[in-house]
Enzyme design. Structure first.
Site, PDB file in Angstrom:
ATOM      1  N   THR A   1       0.547  -4.062  -5.043  1.00  0.00           N
ATOM      2  CA  THR A   1      -0.242  -4.629  -3.940  1.00  0.00           C
ATOM      3  C   THR A   1      -1.755  -4.678  -4.219  1.00  0.00           C
ATOM      4  OG1 THR A   1       1.309  -3.541  -2.464  1.00  0.00           O
ATOM      5  CG2 THR A   1      -0.580  -4.540  -1.443  1.00  0.00           C
TER       6      THR A   1
ATOM      7  N   ARG B   1      14.214  -8.890  -1.292  1.00  0.00           N
ATOM      8  CA  ARG B   1      13.696  -7.598  -0.816  1.00  0.00           C
ATOM      9  C   ARG B   1      12.274  -7.785  -0.257  1.00  0.00           C
ATOM     10  NH1 ARG B   1       8.899  -4.534  -2.066  1.00  0.00           N
ATOM     11  NH2 ARG B   1       9.341  -2.332  -1.779  1.00  0.00           N
ATOM     12  N   VAL B   2      12.001  -7.148   0.870  1.00  0.00           N
ATOM     13  CA  VAL B   2      10.682  -7.221   1.493  1.00  0.00           C
ATOM     14  C   VAL B   2      10.146  -5.801   1.656  1.00  0.00           C
ATOM     15  CG1 VAL B   2       9.436  -7.849   3.604  1.00  0.00           C
ATOM     16  CG2 VAL B   2      11.188  -9.386   2.692  1.00  0.00           C
TER      17      VAL B   2
ATOM     18  N   ASP C   1       6.435  -3.235   2.521  1.00  0.00           N
ATOM     19  CA  ASP C   1       5.569  -2.898   3.651  1.00  0.00           C
ATOM     20  C   ASP C   1       4.464  -3.923   3.906  1.00  0.00           C
ATOM     21  OD1 ASP C   1       4.691  -1.810   1.013  1.00  0.00           O
ATOM     22  OD2 ASP C   1       2.847  -1.425   2.138  1.00  0.00           O
TER      23      ASP C   1
ATOM     24  N   THR D   1      -1.151   0.810  -0.064  1.00  0.00           N
ATOM     25  CA  THR D   1      -0.465   0.387  -1.278  1.00  0.00           C
ATOM     26  C   THR D   1       0.455   1.512  -1.756  1.00  0.00           C
ATOM     27  OG1 THR D   1      -0.809  -0.021  -3.648  1.00  0.00           O
ATOM     28  CG2 THR D   1      -2.639   0.958  -2.477  1.00  0.00           C
ATOM     29  N   GLY D   2       1.608   1.127  -2.288  1.00  0.00           N
ATOM     30  CA  GLY D   2       2.562   2.124  -2.762  1.00  0.00           C
ATOM     31  C   GLY D   2       3.962   1.558  -2.722  1.00  0.00           C
TER      32      GLY D   2
HETATM   33  N1  GLY Z   1       3.706  -2.031  -1.498  1.00  0.00           N
HETATM   34  C1  GLY Z   1       4.363  -3.122  -2.092  1.00  0.00           C
HETATM   35  C2  GLY Z   1       5.794  -3.125  -1.899  1.00  0.00           C
HETATM   36  O1  GLY Z   1       6.439  -2.101  -1.969  1.00  0.00           O
HETATM   37  O2  GLY Z   1       6.345  -4.168  -1.688  1.00  0.00           O
END
Ligand code: GLY
Length: 279
Positions: free
Chosen positions: A158, A186-187, A189, A208-209
């Protein structure tokens, strides 16, 4: 609600994702300089974060835009992005393909009654507004995929920016190619309000993570609630970080009415700048 009776000191922070090498900071510096140019000319925080994130999407070294990580098939890029300001305007796209700038598509969505568009509908919406384009994976994106195949390592995750403008308005924007390992569709956060991003009268937060871990804990809203309670950005972000499992990468950038902070449990390229103006 806003600090309308006085001039605020503009401020902006950009990050390149938790796990991004700090030597890539120059990309965040450029993004921040672009955003600050907008803020010092009296522009809106929302425009500043959108343009900052668009620059990070173009960079190619970060996991967004053409730098996005590849899905499990080793070919497909699907991206998520979001924007939000303190007036409660929210636009987000999920699993979008075929656009170099998902953040611009998310902003365009503000002009519709919707908040979140996903998959084919999001991709078509981008096309209808002249925001389609080939997303040729950058060398860095291909290298990261090969490295993941070898080592099953954690990816960088991210890009994002938060800003406060001269009117004291806050905004946040984020964009990502997701995180390894990802099935098609897949989605994470990044397009989910309160999880990867949040903005309100008390400040703005970008996270971010690893999306799944962030979603479960609604990290952005948890940090924002700390700001709204007057705990200050540093204490609010560190308090949430302390509660987070440290074996999972997490980065937070946040601004409140006076301060900004960058908190991460892994190395992270980021840059914060305050502009001219009274605090
Ligand atoms: N933070 C980005 C994701 O896991 O999609």
């Amino acid at each position: 609600m806003y600090n309308n009776h006085m001039t605020s000191q503009p401020a902006i922070i950009a990050h390149g994702g938790v796990g991004s090498p700090p030597e890539y900071r120059d990309g965040c510096v450029k993004a921040v300089e672009r955003g600050m140019e907008i803020l010092t000319q009296g522009g809106e925080a929302l425009e500043a974060v959108v343009q900052a994130v668009a620059m990070l999407e173009e960079d190619g070294r970060f996991n967004a835009g053409r730098g996005s990580v590849l899905r499990l098939d080793g070919e497909t890029i699907e991206m998520d992005a979001s924007v939000m300001d303190a007036e409660g305007r929210i636009g987000a796209v999920a699993a979008i393909r075929g656009t170099p700038h998902p953040v611009l598509v998310a902003r365009k969505l503000l002009e519709t009654p919707h908040i979140l568009l996903a998959g084919e509908g999001a991709t078509r919406f981008a096309g209808q507004h002249g925001l389609s384009g080939t997303v040729q994976p950058s060398q860095e994106a291909r290298r990261r995929f090969q490295e993941w195949q070898r080592r099953r390592g954690q990816p960088t995750s991210t890009v994002g920016a938060v800003a406060r403008d001269r009117q004291g308005r806050f905004a946040v924007a984020s964009s990502t190619g997701g995180s390894n390992v990802m099935l098609l569709g897949r989605v994470g956060d990044t397009p989910l309000v309160g999880c990867g991003f949040y903005a309100g009268a008390a400040g703005a937060v970008a996270v971010t993570g690893i999306g799944e871990a962030i979603i479960k804990r609604m990290v952005a809203k948890a940090v924002y609630d700390g700001l709204a309670a007057g705990r200050g950005v540093q204490a609010a972000a560190q308090g949430v970080m302390k509660q987070f499992p440290q074996e999972i990468p997490l980065g937070i950038i946040a601004l409140d009415v006076t301060h900004g902070t960058v908190v991460a449990n892994r190395p992270m390229a980021a840059f914060l700048k305050f502009g001219e103006g009274s605090g």
